[in-house]
Enzyme design. Structure first.
Site, PDB file in Angstrom:
ATOM      1  CE1 TYR A 351      -3.226   2.909   0.287  1.00  0.00           C
ATOM      2  CE2 TYR A 351      -4.053   1.908   2.583  1.00  0.00           C
ATOM      3  CZ  TYR A 351      -4.065   2.789   1.443  1.00  0.00           C
ATOM      4  OH  TYR A 351      -5.079   3.676   1.626  1.00  0.00           O
ATOM      5  CB  CYS A 352       1.010   4.256   0.067  1.00  0.00           C
ATOM      6  SG  CYS A 352       1.419   6.132  -0.135  1.00  0.00           S
TER       7      CYS A 352
END
Length: 615
Positions: A351-352
């Site tokens: 994530y990210c």
């Protein structure tokens, strides 16, 4: 002038419909009480100033040249230089603004005389800051709003029309002008905001007393820096009403804890699921509560879920770099998963920035013939930073050098610095409405779990953050095949495993155009999926809420806009679509596994100890 005159211009903006009685709400009824409360408000403002000065006088805080204000002045001076270097250009700019003001004045006079006036489209923006009816009905506030909108538009035009600016400087100038115009909006001041003005009169200034008290408390809570409260933090506690999915911490390194969650099904997918969250925020965004938890949803679908919970670093972690996070984070998690389950391959989710690290790790693994990760899912992840959005405003050689100097002294970057940068990306949503409601209206913000998480900031280890800024945002080395890990250059083209690459349509941190461009750099099959909403809400979107939509399409090639024009839209959450994608790769089942298996003992209950550290 009490009868409503028909608005022949079709705008509903005429002043002949203005009722003089409406100004009664702005008339002071108790001057003594108002004077006393203004004095109390000023006393609380003095306390706020004292809380700000105290750590600076003692030397605990030293304001540095890395402050964005320094770069703002330097950047905007280049725009100013262009317009004042030629008297003709200066006159043109002044004439444009003056003529706009005269147009507002003439329209205002026409309305007072009862003549129909049609406003230009830019005078009627769909802007919730001006939702109060008196921004239209009251002549003073209507005039003020129009002057503000014209001035803001004029300032933005000065930047867009300035010649001789390089792309980065123009981007920064446009961003800073937007920050300034947002800050100077009449909505943000008690005497020029009709709602605040009326409330101040109605309460004889009690709202200002409460607001200035809150301001002093927030500066004290930030140790001399304003920690703007977005929610009632007293209503939340991690492990009590946040991050509730049952599980255990089964391993720990200097920089992370590895969590394994209790199964909720009799059988589970043979291939475990490893989640690599960003270290810029805490992992429990994926486990806010049972209704919103992506982690619980995965557990309930038969995934054996492992999550990396990153440490909140301090000076001891100063030299922990990108490679340390790879080896002591992702590789450590893979070793732990194999010990706990006996499985040599996992499905990985990043994530990210956790996804950026995962991509770099996969490229390094490819060099080592390491096949421990069988599929990769990237959530709002950038691997190419060409179109990285407004965060690039804060990244150039001069600013990075200043940040590095600051980090070298402390061993880390304060979480408040990153939080401020992220909030500035959405100042009209995350800064100024809270300034108005908290400090001018004196209202405590309501409890909201997402905003509690957003305020739960983390520090950045100096070496790791400097490497990230230089190699990704500044030089874009990962996309070029010029990032060096373990002494070797790594290439995304070497990643041949299946990739599920999710972007969100309104993302201000990882813009969809940027994620789409990065999709073309992988060497294997890529399923690019676009979902509605933004960086958080687009990802944390439980299916039972029936919110938003997602788009799927053909191969990742050409421009993002062309792909989107041909993409197929589906209603609701992307979660089931992703789960089907995972099962299509390998749907073999085994009996449910307990955390740690027979090889590892539990260290603590989920959500662990690292996530509890606050700054």
């Amino acid at each position: 002038m009490t009868e409503k005159t028909e608005d022949k211009g079709g705008t509903g903006q005429e002043f002949p419909g203005f009722d003089p009685k409406s100004v009664e709400a702005y008339m002071v009824r108790d001057p003594h009480a108002l004077a006393m409360n203004v004095a109390r408000a000023l006393e609380n403002l003095g306390k706020a100033a004292s809380e700000w000065l105290k750590p600076r006088e003692s030397g605990e805080i030293v304001d540095s040249a890395a402050d964005p204000m320094t770069d703002l002045v330097k950047t905007l001076s280049k725009v100013t230089e262009y317009w004042i270097s030629d008297p003709k250009r200066t006159l043109e700019a002044q004439t444009l603004l003056f003529s706009s003001y005269m147009g507002i004045w003439m329209r205002s006079l026409s309305r007072f005389s009862g003549q129909p006036v049609e406003l230009a489209p830019e005078m009627l923006p769909n802007d919730k800051r001006f939702a109060d009816p008196d921004w239209v009905k009251n002549p003073f506030f209507a005039f003020l709003k129009q002057v503000y909108l014209v001035t803001a538009s004029w300032a933005e035009k000065l930047v867009s029309d300035a010649e001789g600016l390089d792309e980065h400087t123009r981007h920064k100038a446009a961003f800073y002008v937007k920050q300034i115009t947002s800050a100077l909006s009449p909505v943000n001041f008690a005497l020029t905001n009709p709602e605040v003005y009326r409330e101040t009169i109605a309460t004889s200034g009690a709202n200002l007393v409460a607001g200035m008290k809150m301001l002093a408390e927030d500066i004290a809570a930030g140790g001399g820096e304003l920690r703007l409260r977005h929610t009632d933090a007293t209503k939340f506690a991690i492990g009590h009403n946040l991050a509730l999915t049952p599980g255990k911490v089964i391993a720990q390194s200097d920089i992370c804890e590895i969590l394994q969650y209790e199964p909720s099904t009799e059988t589970v997918l043979k291939r475990p699921l490893m989640i690599v969250p960003p270290w810029i925020n805490k992992f429990y965004i994926l486990d806010l509560n049972p209704q919103k938890s992506f982690i619980k949803w995965c557990v309930d679908r038969g995934h054996t879920v492992f999550v990396i919970s990153w440490v909140n670093p301090d000076e001891r972690h100063a030299r922990k770099d990108w490679e340390s996070y790879m080896r002591e984070g992702i590789d450590f998690a893979l070793t732990t998963i194999e010990k706990a389950t006996g499985e040599k391959q996992v499905n990985a989710v990043g994530y990210c920035v956790g996804g950026t690290l995962l991509a770099a790790t996969l490229a390094y693994h490819a060099k080592q013939k390491n096949r421990r990760i069988a599929s990769a899912t990237f959530l709002t992840t950038q691997v190419d930073f060409t179109h990285a959005g407004d965060l690039k405003v804060f990244v150039d050689e001069e600013q990075i050098a200043a940040i590095e100097k600051q980090m070298d002294a402390a061993g880390f970057l304060e979480g408040s610095k990153m939080a401020t940068a992220f909030n500035m990306l959405r100042a009209s949503e995350l800064i100024w409405p809270y300034v108005v409601n908290n400090y001018l209206r004196g209202q405590e913000p309501p409890p909201f779990d997402l905003l509690y998480w957003n305020s739960d900031s983390t520090r950045m280890a100096a070496a790791n953050h400097a490497y990230y800024l230089r190699n990704c945002y500044l030089s874009n080395n990962l996309s070029k095949g010029e990032m060096k890990l373990g002494g070797k250059l790594v290439s995304l083209k070497d990643i041949k495993i299946p990739v599920y690459n999710l972007a969100t349509r309104e993302d201000h941190i990882a813009p969809p155009k940027s994620v789409f461009l990065g999709s073309s750099l992988f060497g294997g099959p890529v399923d690019f999926v676009l979902t509605g909403s933004g960086h958080i809400a687009g990802v944390v979107n439980p299916p039972d809420k029936q919110k938003y939509q997602y788009w799927t399409g053909g191969k990742v090639k050409g421009d993002f806009e062309d792909w989107f024009a041909k993409a197929e839209e589906s209603k609701g959450s992307w979660w089931p679509h992703w789960h089907q994608w995972i099962e299509a790769k390998d749907d073999a089942q085994v009996p449910a596994r307990k955390p740690g298996g027979s090889a590892l003992n539990a260290i603590a209950d989920a959500p662990g100890t690292y996530v509890l550290a606050r700054i």
